[in-house]
Write a protein that holds these residues in place. Structure first.
Motif, PDB file in Angstrom:
ATOM      1  N   ASP A 250       0.791  -1.430   0.585  1.00  0.00           N
ATOM      2  CA  ASP A 250       0.376  -0.481  -0.115  1.00  0.00           C
ATOM      3  C   ASP A 250       0.920   1.050   0.365  1.00  0.00           C
ATOM      4  O   ASP A 250       1.632   1.347   1.049  1.00  0.00           O
ATOM      5  CB  ASP A 250      -0.526  -0.116   1.081  1.00  0.00           C
ATOM      6  CG  ASP A 250      -2.230   1.116   1.038  1.00  0.00           C
ATOM      7  OD1 ASP A 250      -2.102   2.216   0.478  1.00  0.00           O
ATOM      8  OD2 ASP A 250      -2.973   0.985   2.401  1.00  0.00           O
ATOM      9  N   ASP A 251       0.904   1.900  -0.767  1.00  0.00           N
ATOM     10  CA  ASP A 251       1.354   3.182  -0.988  1.00  0.00           C
ATOM     11  C   ASP A 251       0.327   4.204  -0.649  1.00  0.00           C
ATOM     12  O   ASP A 251       1.169   5.899  -1.022  1.00  0.00           O
ATOM     13  CB  ASP A 251       2.366   3.573  -2.297  1.00  0.00           C
ATOM     14  CG  ASP A 251       0.790   3.563  -3.940  1.00  0.00           C
ATOM     15  OD1 ASP A 251       0.029   3.718  -3.496  1.00  0.00           O
ATOM     16  OD2 ASP A 251       1.717   4.490  -4.287  1.00  0.00           O
TER      17      ASP A 251
ATOM     18  N   MET B 171      -0.466   5.607   4.606  1.00  0.00           N
ATOM     19  CA  MET B 171       0.828   4.709   5.301  1.00  0.00           C
ATOM     20  C   MET B 171       1.784   5.185   6.144  1.00  0.00           C
ATOM     21  O   MET B 171       3.008   5.090   6.033  1.00  0.00           O
ATOM     22  CB  MET B 171       1.282   4.363   4.374  1.00  0.00           C
ATOM     23  CG  MET B 171      -0.016   2.830   3.525  1.00  0.00           C
ATOM     24  SD  MET B 171      -0.264   1.402   4.836  1.00  0.00           S
ATOM     25  CE  MET B 171       1.801   0.164   4.945  1.00  0.00           C
TER      26      MET B 171
ATOM     27  N   TYR C 167      -6.352   5.954   1.323  1.00  0.00           N
ATOM     28  CA  TYR C 167      -6.815   5.326   1.652  1.00  0.00           C
ATOM     29  C   TYR C 167      -6.183   4.236   0.291  1.00  0.00           C
ATOM     30  O   TYR C 167      -6.551   4.496  -0.736  1.00  0.00           O
ATOM     31  CB  TYR C 167      -7.214   4.356   2.385  1.00  0.00           C
ATOM     32  CG  TYR C 167      -8.039   4.820   4.068  1.00  0.00           C
ATOM     33  CD1 TYR C 167      -6.777   5.008   4.947  1.00  0.00           C
ATOM     34  CD2 TYR C 167      -8.377   5.971   3.795  1.00  0.00           C
ATOM     35  CE1 TYR C 167      -7.098   5.530   5.815  1.00  0.00           C
ATOM     36  CE2 TYR C 167      -9.109   7.127   4.791  1.00  0.00           C
ATOM     37  CZ  TYR C 167      -8.621   6.533   5.923  1.00  0.00           C
ATOM     38  OH  TYR C 167      -8.502   7.725   6.669  1.00  0.00           O
ATOM     39  N   GLY C 168      -5.602   3.454   0.717  1.00  0.00           N
ATOM     40  CA  GLY C 168      -4.955   2.527  -1.287  1.00  0.00           C
ATOM     41  C   GLY C 168      -6.444   0.873  -0.994  1.00  0.00           C
ATOM     42  O   GLY C 168      -6.544   1.268  -0.559  1.00  0.00           O
TER      43      GLY C 168
ATOM     44  N   PRO D 108      -6.174  -3.187  -3.406  1.00  0.00           N
ATOM     45  CA  PRO D 108      -5.565  -3.529  -4.155  1.00  0.00           C
ATOM     46  C   PRO D 108      -5.441  -3.939  -5.249  1.00  0.00           C
ATOM     47  O   PRO D 108      -6.497  -3.441  -5.976  1.00  0.00           O
ATOM     48  CB  PRO D 108      -6.162  -4.779  -2.767  1.00  0.00           C
ATOM     49  CG  PRO D 108      -6.240  -4.371  -1.397  1.00  0.00           C
ATOM     50  CD  PRO D 108      -7.544  -2.817  -2.054  1.00  0.00           C
TER      51      PRO D 108
ATOM     52  N   SER E 153      -0.649  -3.519   3.698  1.00  0.00           N
ATOM     53  CA  SER E 153      -1.137  -2.322   4.156  1.00  0.00           C
ATOM     54  C   SER E 153      -2.082  -1.728   5.294  1.00  0.00           C
ATOM     55  O   SER E 153      -1.415  -3.206   6.202  1.00  0.00           O
ATOM     56  CB  SER E 153      -2.663  -2.504   3.956  1.00  0.00           C
ATOM     57  OG  SER E 153      -3.761  -1.319   3.687  1.00  0.00           O
ATOM     58  N   ASP E 154      -2.175  -0.551   5.872  1.00  0.00           N
ATOM     59  CA  ASP E 154      -3.264  -0.800   7.333  1.00  0.00           C
ATOM     60  C   ASP E 154      -4.489  -1.218   6.699  1.00  0.00           C
ATOM     61  O   ASP E 154      -5.504  -1.343   8.230  1.00  0.00           O
ATOM     62  CB  ASP E 154      -3.032   0.679   7.719  1.00  0.00           C
ATOM     63  CG  ASP E 154      -3.612   1.548   6.373  1.00  0.00           C
ATOM     64  OD1 ASP E 154      -4.186   1.658   5.750  1.00  0.00           O
ATOM     65  OD2 ASP E 154      -2.833   3.131   6.877  1.00  0.00           O
TER      66      ASP E 154
ATOM     67  N   GLN F 275      -2.034  -6.567   8.093  1.00  0.00           N
ATOM     68  CA  GLN F 275      -2.088  -4.891   8.451  1.00  0.00           C
ATOM     69  C   GLN F 275      -1.348  -4.732   9.217  1.00  0.00           C
ATOM     70  O   GLN F 275      -1.166  -5.036  10.542  1.00  0.00           O
ATOM     71  CB  GLN F 275      -3.301  -5.847   8.964  1.00  0.00           C
ATOM     72  CG  GLN F 275      -4.047  -3.719   9.171  1.00  0.00           C
ATOM     73  CD  GLN F 275      -5.250  -4.202  10.101  1.00  0.00           C
ATOM     74  OE1 GLN F 275      -6.181  -4.713  10.435  1.00  0.00           O
ATOM     75  NE2 GLN F 275      -6.563  -3.136  10.180  1.00  0.00           N
TER      76      GLN F 275
END
Length: 290
Positions: free
Chosen positions: A92-93, A97, A161-162, A164, A179-180, A206
């Motif tokens: 996740d970028d 993050m 937020y990312g 997937p 990712s978070d 996570q």
């Protein structure tokens, strides 16, 4: 065509430009003493695996006469199947993050280090590793690690937020999502369902900051998303703690349920912990998902 000298110079320049991430990942990989990624299956390969008794239908040329001469039975010499797996990583970028609530690395840095260290371990075991959401299709070897380092070293996106990325996952491959998972879980459910439909299994990790796990806020507090699109001000942040922790627990439970029904594995890791345990869990989760 790029000459070998030019390619080497480019690789060395990349390694010099991005030493912290790669060096930390290499160090982490070295600290985790793991065996080769399990591929113990009879088939085409160079390494001896086992002797087995001759079965009906085996050709005479398959018999190992030297081993058979030591007993009253005939044996076949089997070699280990060495077809490499493809493992796809999604890191996740999104802006969320980049959060760090104290003397801990940002979530993005921990996720990137774990992903790169896992890639180092997998490529050393002969596996092909790729990066979802980029043009890095699964490949093996040290040059792929340098390519991964280059992409993972880029700035975070502006999105809060990312989501997937699943495009480009080969059927029956393996995948890891880091990712978070604090955004809408609908896209995560869609991604896991699409992956399961293609026979892809893997792991969800996570990554959270300790402040996100404990909610140590009290009194007047302004909460703002890392992307700046969400903002909430309260005079009694402590009154929100119970509801926040309950919703976080529900989110973790939902992620675990999604992983379970799609044949994946789920775990939570926070940046106040050492990274070695999380890397070991990721590697073993891929083993269990074979």
């Amino acid at each position: 065509m790029i000459s070998a000298a030019a390619l080497r110079a480019r690789a060395e320049g990349l390694a010099e430009a991005l030493p912290p991430l790669l060096a930390e990942a290499e160090h982490l990989a070295q600290a985790v003493l793991l065996g080769e990624h399990g591929r113990r299956r009879a088939g085409m390969g160079d390494e001896f695996w086992q002797y087995r008794p001759v079965h009906a239908g085996d050709e005479a040329r398959m018999i190992d006469w030297r081993r058979s001469a030591r007993s009253d039975a005939h044996f076949v010499r089997e070699k280990e199947w060495q077809a490499a797996q493809s493992v796809l990583l999604w890191v996740d970028d999104a802006a969320s993050m980049g959060f760090s609530g104290g003397n801990h690395p940002p979530k993005a840095m921990r996720a990137r280090v774990l992903a790169l260290a896992l890639a180092v371990l997998l490529t050393r075991g002969g596996e092909r590793v790729g990066l979802l959401g980029s043009d890095l299709s699964p490949r093996r070897g040290p040059h792929q690690i340098l390519r991964l380092t280059e992409v993972l070293g880029r700035d975070l996106s502006q999105s809060d937020y990312g989501v997937p990325a699943t495009r480009g996952m080969p059927p029956h491959s393996r995948a890891v999502f880091l990712s978070d998972f604090l955004g809408d879980l609908g896209p995560v459910e869609t991604a896991l369902t699409e992956a399961a439909d293609q026979g892809v299994k893997g792991a969800l990790l996570q990554v959270l900051d300790p402040a996100e796990e404990a909610f140590p806020f009290d009194g007047r507090t302004i909460f703002e998303s890392m992307g700046g699109t969400l903002r909430h001000e309260t005079l009694k942040a402590g009154d929100l703690r119970g509801r926040y922790l309950a919703r976080l627990a529900e989110r973790k439970e939902r992620l675990a349920d999604l992983a379970r029904v799609t044949g994946w594995h789920y775990s939570a890791h926070h940046t106040g912990e050492g990274a070695q345990g999380a890397l070991l869990w990721l590697f073993r989760a891929l083993e269990r998902g074979r």
